[in-house]
Design an enzyme around this catalytic site. Structure first.
Site, PDB file in Angstrom:
ATOM      1  N   ASN A  59      -3.121   0.548  11.085  1.00 46.92           N
ATOM      2  CA  ASN A  59      -4.406   0.540  10.369  1.00 46.92           C
ATOM      3  C   ASN A  59      -4.207   0.535   8.862  1.00 46.92           C
ATOM      4  O   ASN A  59      -4.820  -0.240   8.139  1.00 46.92           O
ATOM      5  CB  ASN A  59      -5.248   1.745  10.796  1.00 46.92           C
ATOM      6  CG  ASN A  59      -5.648   1.662  12.257  1.00 46.92           C
ATOM      7  OD1 ASN A  59      -6.554   0.924  12.621  1.00 46.92           O
ATOM      8  ND2 ASN A  59      -4.945   2.376  13.117  1.00 46.92           N
ATOM      9  N   LYS A  66      -9.160   9.578  13.136  1.00 47.45           N
ATOM     10  CA  LYS A  66      -8.201   9.466  12.031  1.00 47.45           C
ATOM     11  C   LYS A  66      -7.898   8.006  11.680  1.00 47.45           C
ATOM     12  O   LYS A  66      -7.495   7.714  10.554  1.00 47.45           O
ATOM     13  CB  LYS A  66      -6.930  10.255  12.316  1.00 47.45           C
ATOM     14  CG  LYS A  66      -6.278   9.935  13.646  1.00 47.45           C
ATOM     15  CD  LYS A  66      -5.124   9.011  13.563  1.00 47.45           C
ATOM     16  CE  LYS A  66      -4.964   8.268  14.866  1.00 47.45           C
ATOM     17  NZ  LYS A  66      -3.690   7.604  15.030  1.00 47.45           N
ATOM     18  N   ALA A 110       4.644   4.763  17.211  1.00 45.92           N
ATOM     19  CA  ALA A 110       5.362   4.425  18.452  1.00 45.92           C
ATOM     20  C   ALA A 110       6.835   4.085  18.235  1.00 45.92           C
ATOM     21  O   ALA A 110       7.710   4.586  18.947  1.00 45.92           O
ATOM     22  CB  ALA A 110       4.650   3.281  19.159  1.00 45.92           C
TER      23      ALA A 110
END
Length: 353
Positions: free
Chosen positions: A278, A213, A162
């Site tokens: 993540n 993913k 982002a």
């Protein structure tokens, strides 16, 4: 005819969500709605009201044109108007851009149903999956069902960290839709000189790739945190891509095979395994031995980890269909996160020769 006038009238756009990714995509959308006659200039953004330094976040966005909590340092277009009232934000919307952690959907969708314009369409930017009655459910399906079945839902998925989109770096994305007639509208709404939009005629493929993913990124982060290098990470990403593809085609046989070579497939996997929340949290987990929950709160400033939740949902599906052994990487991530297995469990595949 009045019907034609409705088609020609400028479309009203609402962004449901105001976190990091919602605010980043607003930097593209808010410029395009002003530049193009087919959209109303104002984009209504629903903001879950919270206090930042004694001020309402919605007030800060509307006066200072910056989401200081979730996208600090980036100016939002002045066409972006924050609305703390969800029904007011969605009122009369022709296009609903849905972008918030998927655990909030069940609360957010009912108030919107019936407030939007007739003939409204939705596009989901949410990377996750839902799980109902031991069945896998795409979030796009979930959204349509909870908007009284009246609003078809496309998706926008791609290699889109982002902050980089908001900073104006070159990137690309994939819009997945079942309705070819919507493609030009979505392209017009999202595409900018630096943010290229490719359209794929499929929703399940891009959406599953975007969710799955994140599980692979947890494994990649654990490998990084254990001190392994590029070869290890490349192997994990290759095995991960293979499992993503197998999973998608197993449960959604009509997945468009072009998914895997598009931005939403291999490119998103690469970007997420090198940058993004993540991989960052998983790296720290492996380095410090602390828990995912603890580090999520500490590192992510109110953002949510997606890979851990998705690993759990996927594991439930695999157990129900009795095919856990077909997905050793997905399964090992679940076991590390939820069952206290050692981090090295992600390398179980190496012992299976």
């Amino acid at each position: 005819s009045s019907n034609n006038e409705i088609l020609m009238a400028p479309k009203r756009v609402c962004i449901v969500g105001s976190g990091n990714w919602a605010s980043a995509i607003a930097t593209c959308v808010g410029v395009n709605t002003v530049a193009l006659p087919e959209f109303e200039d104002e984009v209504r953004m629903w903001v879950f009201e919270e206090q930042v330094d004694g001020r309402n976040l919605s007030e800060i966005i509307n006066n200072d044109h910056e989401n200081v909590k979730y996208l600090p340092g980036i100016k939002l277009p002045s066409s972006i108007k924050a609305y703390p009232d969800l029904q007011e934000a969605a009122d009369g919307a022709d296009i609903l851009i849905i972008c918030l952690p998927h655990q909030f959907l069940s609360r957010v969708l009912p108030p919107i149903a019936g407030k939007h314009a007739p003939g409204a369409v939705a596009i989901s930017l949410i990377k996750g999956i839902e799980f109902e009655d031991n069945k896998l459910k795409l979030i796009s399906q979930y959204i349509t069902e909870h908007l009284a079945g009246a609003v078809p839902c496309s998706v926008l998925m791609g290699a889109n960290v982002a902050n980089e989109v908001a900073q104006g770096h070159y990137c690309e994305t994939t819009v997945g839709t079942h309705d070819e007639q919507l493609a030009p509208q979505f392209q017009a709404l999202f595409q900018t000189p630096k943010f290229r939009v490719n359209v794929l005629h499929d929703v399940a493929g891009p959406e599953l790739a975007g969710a799955l993913k994140n599980i692979v990124a947890i494994a990649a982060g654990l490998a990084d945190g254990m001190g392994h290098g590029a070869n290890t990470k490349a192997a994990i990403m290759r095995i991960g891509l293979h499992e993503m593809k197998e999973f998608a085609h197993k449960f959604f046989p009509n997945v468009n095979p072009a998914t895997w070579m598009d931005s939403c497939g291999v490119a998103d996997l690469i970007a997420t395994c090198f940058g993004g929340r993540n991989v960052r949290v998983a790296t720290e987990v492996a380095k410090t031995g602390r828990s995912f929950d603890e580090l999520e709160k500490e590192i992510l400033n109110g953002q949510k980890l997606q890979g851990t939740v998705t690993a759990k949902d996927v594991n439930t599906v695999l157990k129900f269909h009795n095919c856990v052994n077909e997905f050793p990487l997905f399964t090992s991530v679940y076991e590390v996160v939820y069952e206290g297995a050692p981090n090295s469990k992600i390398f179980a595949l190496w012992n299976q020769q």
